[in-house]
Design an enzyme around this catalytic site. Structure first.
Site: not given
Ligand code: DOR
Ligand code: ZN
Length: 345
Positions: A15, A17, A101, A138, A176, A249, A265
Site C-alpha cells: 500500500h 502513494h 481501490k 479505505h 491500513h 501507506d 492527512a
Molecule cells: O493519511 C492518508 N493519506 N490516508 C489516506 O487515506 C490517503 C493518504 C494520501 O493520499 O495522502
Molecule cells: Zn493510502
C-alpha cells in the site's frame, strides 16, 4: 542478546502513494531501494480509473526509477460509481492492474470521486468476485455524526459485514487497519480476506498527534488510535498470521500543505520503511517474525512469487534528515531530526 544484523527476503509494500510529476520523481527511489514491488494507490488528481490510465501511470513511474533497480510498480484502479464491469475484465486480462481501490467519497485525500453508495457499484463488485480481482478498502465511514476515532469500527459493522455476506468469494484487503475490531474481523475471516498494517500505526498512538502541541506530521487517515488498539495491531503484525502484511501507506505531502490551518492527512515513511517496521517488531521481541509479515504474506495473498533476493538490516542508529526534497519544496519524513535504530545495509 539482541541481534546486530537481520537478513530477510526482499520485502514488498502492499500500500503506497507515489504521487505524480515532480513529486513522484522525489519519492520513488526511497521505495525502490528497499522494496521489490509496491501496490501503487490511484488517488491522483484526476484519479486513475481506467486500465489505460494505470498503464500510463506505470510508465511514468518506471521512467523515474534509478537505473540499477528491479522495482516493479503494481497498479490499481480507483473505483468510482462510473466504473464498469468491462473495465474489470480489461484489468484482469491486462496483467498490470492488481487490485481496485475503494474510497468512500470524502473519506480522505483525493477521494471526492469515490463511492457514495456501495449499492451503486454492486455489478462491479460482482465482476471482481468473478475475476478474482481484490478490492482494497479505505475502511472508514464518512458520516459526520460518527466520532472520527470510531469511523473504522462503524465501517466494519455497517458496510464490511454486509459486503462479506453479499460477496463471500470477493478477495478483499482492509487497508491500513487501526483498531482491535479490524484485527478481530480479519483474523476470523477466510484466507482471501487480508489487511495491511502501517509502520506508523505500529509505532505511534494518538498521543503523538498532540505531543506538546499539535503535530501535523503525525496526522493521517485513519487517524492514530489509542494505545490498546496499537497493541492489538502489534500483536496482529508480529503474530505470524498470514492475513496481515506490510503496507506503509507512505503518503507524502509538501510541508506547507501539512503545516497549515487545514492540513492534509498523510505520513511519509518510505525513506525508512523497513527500518521502522524492524523497530516495531524488535520492541515486541518478535524480530524473527518480520520476514513473513514483510516479505511472504502479501505475495502469497496476491498470488505472486516471493522475492528471491535478500536484504540486510544492521543495528546502526542514524539520524533522519529534518526535511527531504519534494517537487519544488520539502516533505517532513517520520522521525525527522531523530534517530532510527536500524539501517538498511
Ligand atoms: O493519511 C492518508 N493519506 N490516508 C489516506 O487515506 C490517503 C493518504 C494520501 O493520499 O495522502
Ligand atoms: Zn493510502
Amino acid at each position: 542478546m539482541s541481534p546486530t544484523h537481520l537478513e530477510i527476503a526482499r520485502p514488498d509494500d502492499w500500500h503506497l502513494h507515489l504521487r505524480d510529476g515532480a513529486a513522484l520523481g522525489s519519492v520513488v527511489a526511497d521505495t525502490a531501494r528497499q522494496f521489490a514491488r509496491a501496490i501503487v494507490m490511484p488517488n491522483l488528481k484526476p484519479p486513475v480509473t481506467t486500465v489505460a490510465q494505470a498503464e500510463d501511470y506505470r510508465r511514468r513511474i518506471l521512467a523515474c526509477l534509478p537505473a540499477d533497480t528491479g522495482f516493479q510498480p503494481l497498479m490499481t484502479l480507483y473505483l468510482t460509481e462510473a466504473t464498469t464491469p468491462d473495465e474489470i475484465a480489461r484489468a484482469k486480462a491486462g496483467g498490470s492492474v492488481h487490485a481496485v481501490k475503494y474510497y468512500p467519497a470524502g473519506a480522505t485525500t483525493n477521494s471526492q470521486a469515490g463511492v457514495r453508495d456501495l449499492a451503486n457499484v454492486y455489478p462491479v463488485l460482482e465482476a471482481m468476485e468473478r475475476h478474482g480481482l481484490p478490492l482494497l478498502m479505505h475502511g472508514e465511514v464518512t458520516d459526520p455524526a460518527v466520532d472520527i476515532f470510531d469511523r473504522e469500527h462503524a465501517f466494519i459493522e455497517r458496510h464490511l459485514v454486509p459486503l462479506r455476506e453479499r460477496y463471500p468469494g470477493l478477495r478483499m484487503v482492509l487497508e491500513h487497519i487501526t483498531t482491535q475490531a479490524a484485527v478481530e474481523f480479519v483474523r476470523a475471516a477466510p484466507a482471501h480476506v487480508g489487511a495491511t498494517i502501517t509502520a506508523h500505526h505500529l509505532l505511534l498512538n494518538r498521543n503523538a498527534i498532540f505531543e506538546g502541541g499539535i503535530r501535523p506530521h503525525h496526522y493521517c487517515l485513519p487517524v492514530l488510535k489509542r494505545e490498546t488498539h496499537r497493541l492489538a495491531l502489534v500483536q496482529a503484525a508480529t503474530g505470524g498470521d498470514p492475513h496481515f502484511f506490510l503496507g506503509t501507506d507512505s503518503a507524502p505531502h509538501a510541508r506547507d500543505a501539512k503545516e497549515t490551518a487545514c492540513g492534509c492527512a498523510g505520513i511519509y515513511t518510505a525513506h525508512a520503511a523497513i527500518e521502522l517496521y524492524a523497530e516495531a517488531f524488535e520492541q515486541a521481541g518478535k524480530l524473527d517474525r518480520l520476514e513473513a509479515f514483510a516479505s511472504f504474506h502479501g505475495a502469497d495473498f496476491y498470488g505472486l512469487p516471493r522475492n528471491g533476493d535478500r536484504i540486510v538490516l544492521e543495528r546502526k542508529p542514524w539520524t533522519v534528515p529534518d526535511a527531504l526534497p519534494f517537487a519544488d519544496g520539502t516533505c517532513i519524513p517520520l522521525r525527522a531530526g531523530q534517530t532510527i535504530a536500524w539501517a538498511l545495509a
